[in-house]
Motif scaffolding. Structure first.
Motif, PDB file in Angstrom:
ATOM      1  N   MET A   1       0.823  -1.198   0.000  1.00  0.00           N
ATOM      2  CA  MET A   1       0.000   0.000   0.000  1.00  0.00           C
ATOM      3  C   MET A   1       0.867   1.262   0.000  1.00  0.00           C
ATOM      4  O   MET A   1       0.594   2.193  -0.742  1.00  0.00           O
ATOM      5  N   MET A   2       1.897   1.275   0.816  1.00  0.00           N
ATOM      6  CA  MET A   2       2.760   2.458   0.885  1.00  0.00           C
ATOM      7  C   MET A   2       3.517   2.671  -0.420  1.00  0.00           C
ATOM      8  O   MET A   2       3.781   3.812  -0.805  1.00  0.00           O
ATOM      9  N   PHE A   3       3.860   1.567  -1.119  1.00  0.00           N
ATOM     10  CA  PHE A   3       4.563   1.721  -2.391  1.00  0.00           C
ATOM     11  C   PHE A   3       3.651   2.371  -3.434  1.00  0.00           C
ATOM     12  O   PHE A   3       4.088   3.193  -4.232  1.00  0.00           O
ATOM     13  N   ALA A   4       2.377   2.025  -3.419  1.00  0.00           N
ATOM     14  CA  ALA A   4       1.420   2.641  -4.342  1.00  0.00           C
ATOM     15  C   ALA A   4       1.270   4.123  -4.027  1.00  0.00           C
ATOM     16  O   ALA A   4       1.254   4.964  -4.934  1.00  0.00           O
ATOM     17  N   LEU A   5       1.162   4.456  -2.745  1.00  0.00           N
ATOM     18  CA  LEU A   5       1.046   5.861  -2.365  1.00  0.00           C
ATOM     19  C   LEU A   5       2.321   6.636  -2.675  1.00  0.00           C
ATOM     20  O   LEU A   5       2.268   7.794  -3.084  1.00  0.00           O
ATOM     21  N   ALA A   6       3.475   5.978  -2.495  1.00  0.00           N
ATOM     22  CA  ALA A   6       4.741   6.633  -2.837  1.00  0.00           C
ATOM     23  C   ALA A   6       4.829   6.872  -4.343  1.00  0.00           C
ATOM     24  O   ALA A   6       5.340   7.911  -4.783  1.00  0.00           O
ATOM     25  N   GLY A   7       4.322   5.949  -5.135  1.00  0.00           N
ATOM     26  CA  GLY A   7       4.293   6.132  -6.584  1.00  0.00           C
ATOM     27  C   GLY A   7       3.397   7.288  -6.976  1.00  0.00           C
ATOM     28  O   GLY A   7       3.736   8.086  -7.864  1.00  0.00           O
ATOM     29  N   LEU A   8       2.241   7.393  -6.328  1.00  0.00           N
ATOM     30  CA  LEU A   8       1.348   8.516  -6.603  1.00  0.00           C
ATOM     31  C   LEU A   8       1.969   9.842  -6.172  1.00  0.00           C
ATOM     32  O   LEU A   8       1.800  10.861  -6.834  1.00  0.00           O
ATOM     33  N   ALA A   9       2.689   9.821  -5.068  1.00  0.00           N
ATOM     34  CA  ALA A   9       3.370  11.038  -4.617  1.00  0.00           C
ATOM     35  C   ALA A   9       4.461  11.431  -5.614  1.00  0.00           C
ATOM     36  O   ALA A   9       4.636  12.618  -5.902  1.00  0.00           O
ATOM     37  N   ALA A  10       5.172  10.442  -6.153  1.00  0.00           N
ATOM     38  CA  ALA A  10       6.194  10.742  -7.161  1.00  0.00           C
ATOM     39  C   ALA A  10       5.549  11.319  -8.416  1.00  0.00           C
ATOM     40  O   ALA A  10       6.071  12.272  -9.012  1.00  0.00           O
ATOM     41  N   ALA A  11       4.408  10.768  -8.810  1.00  0.00           N
ATOM     42  CA  ALA A  11       3.696  11.299  -9.977  1.00  0.00           C
ATOM     43  C   ALA A  11       3.218  12.727  -9.715  1.00  0.00           C
ATOM     44  O   ALA A  11       3.280  13.586 -10.604  1.00  0.00           O
ATOM     45  N   ALA A  12       2.756  13.008  -8.504  1.00  0.00           N
ATOM     46  CA  ALA A  12       2.326  14.356  -8.153  1.00  0.00           C
ATOM     47  C   ALA A  12       3.506  15.323  -8.173  1.00  0.00           C
ATOM     48  O   ALA A  12       3.367  16.477  -8.598  1.00  0.00           O
ATOM     49  N   LEU A  13       4.664  14.860  -7.736  1.00  0.00           N
ATOM     50  CA  LEU A  13       5.855  15.703  -7.759  1.00  0.00           C
ATOM     51  C   LEU A  13       6.265  16.006  -9.201  1.00  0.00           C
ATOM     52  O   LEU A  13       6.609  17.150  -9.525  1.00  0.00           O
ATOM     53  N   VAL A  14       6.212  15.004 -10.076  1.00  0.00           N
ATOM     54  CA  VAL A  14       6.524  15.225 -11.486  1.00  0.00           C
ATOM     55  C   VAL A  14       5.522  16.207 -12.099  1.00  0.00           C
ATOM     56  O   VAL A  14       5.901  17.104 -12.850  1.00  0.00           O
ATOM     57  N   LEU A  15       4.239  16.052 -11.768  1.00  0.00           N
ATOM     58  CA  LEU A  15       3.222  16.969 -12.263  1.00  0.00           C
ATOM     59  C   LEU A  15       3.489  18.398 -11.792  1.00  0.00           C
ATOM     60  O   LEU A  15       3.335  19.348 -12.559  1.00  0.00           O
ATOM     61  N   LEU A  16       3.915  18.557 -10.563  1.00  0.00           N
ATOM     62  CA  LEU A  16       4.249  19.889 -10.040  1.00  0.00           C
ATOM     63  C   LEU A  16       5.434  20.483 -10.797  1.00  0.00           C
ATOM     64  O   LEU A  16       5.418  21.661 -11.164  1.00  0.00           O
ATOM     65  N   ILE A  17       6.446  19.683 -11.067  1.00  0.00           N
ATOM     66  CA  ILE A  17       7.619  20.155 -11.804  1.00  0.00           C
ATOM     67  C   ILE A  17       7.232  20.553 -13.225  1.00  0.00           C
ATOM     68  O   ILE A  17       7.678  21.586 -13.744  1.00  0.00           O
ATOM     69  N   VAL A  18       6.376  19.749 -13.871  1.00  0.00           N
ATOM     70  CA  VAL A  18       5.907  20.078 -15.222  1.00  0.00           C
ATOM     71  C   VAL A  18       5.106  21.375 -15.198  1.00  0.00           C
ATOM     72  O   VAL A  18       5.280  22.239 -16.071  1.00  0.00           O
ATOM     73  N   ALA A  19       4.239  21.543 -14.204  1.00  0.00           N
ATOM     74  CA  ALA A  19       3.439  22.764 -14.109  1.00  0.00           C
ATOM     75  C   ALA A  19       4.324  23.992 -13.925  1.00  0.00           C
ATOM     76  O   ALA A  19       4.072  25.045 -14.524  1.00  0.00           O
TER      77      ALA A  19
END
Length: 77
Positions: A1-19
């Motif tokens: 479960m934590m790995f899935a949430l960590a993956g989503l957090a990484a995706a959110a961080l990438v989205l923030l960098i792209v924005a």
């Protein structure tokens, strides 16, 4: 479960960098886009959604990490 949430957090961080990158790109190209008669409405909608999704999820993930390491429930407000 934590790995899935960590993956989503990484995706959110990438989205923030792209924005942030798109914001800088739009800022530097504003005069050229204005001269070409192009509008930024689509980009603005994208940026608002990207910032809201990435920042809210990253805040959730940080609160989740604090809760996991301290063992106490973290509430906002």
């Amino acid at each position: 479960m934590m790995f899935a949430l960590a993956g989503l957090a990484a995706a959110a961080l990438v989205l923030l960098i792209v924005a942030i990158g798109v914001t800088i790109w739009l800022y530097h190209r504003r005069e050229q886009r204005r001269a070409d008669g192009k509008t930024n409405v689509g980009w603005i909608v994208f940026l608002v959604i990207a910032y809201l999704l990435s920042i809210s999820y990253l805040a959730f993930f940080v609160l989740l990490m604090i809760s996991a390491f301290t063992g106490e429930s973290v509430t906002v407000g």
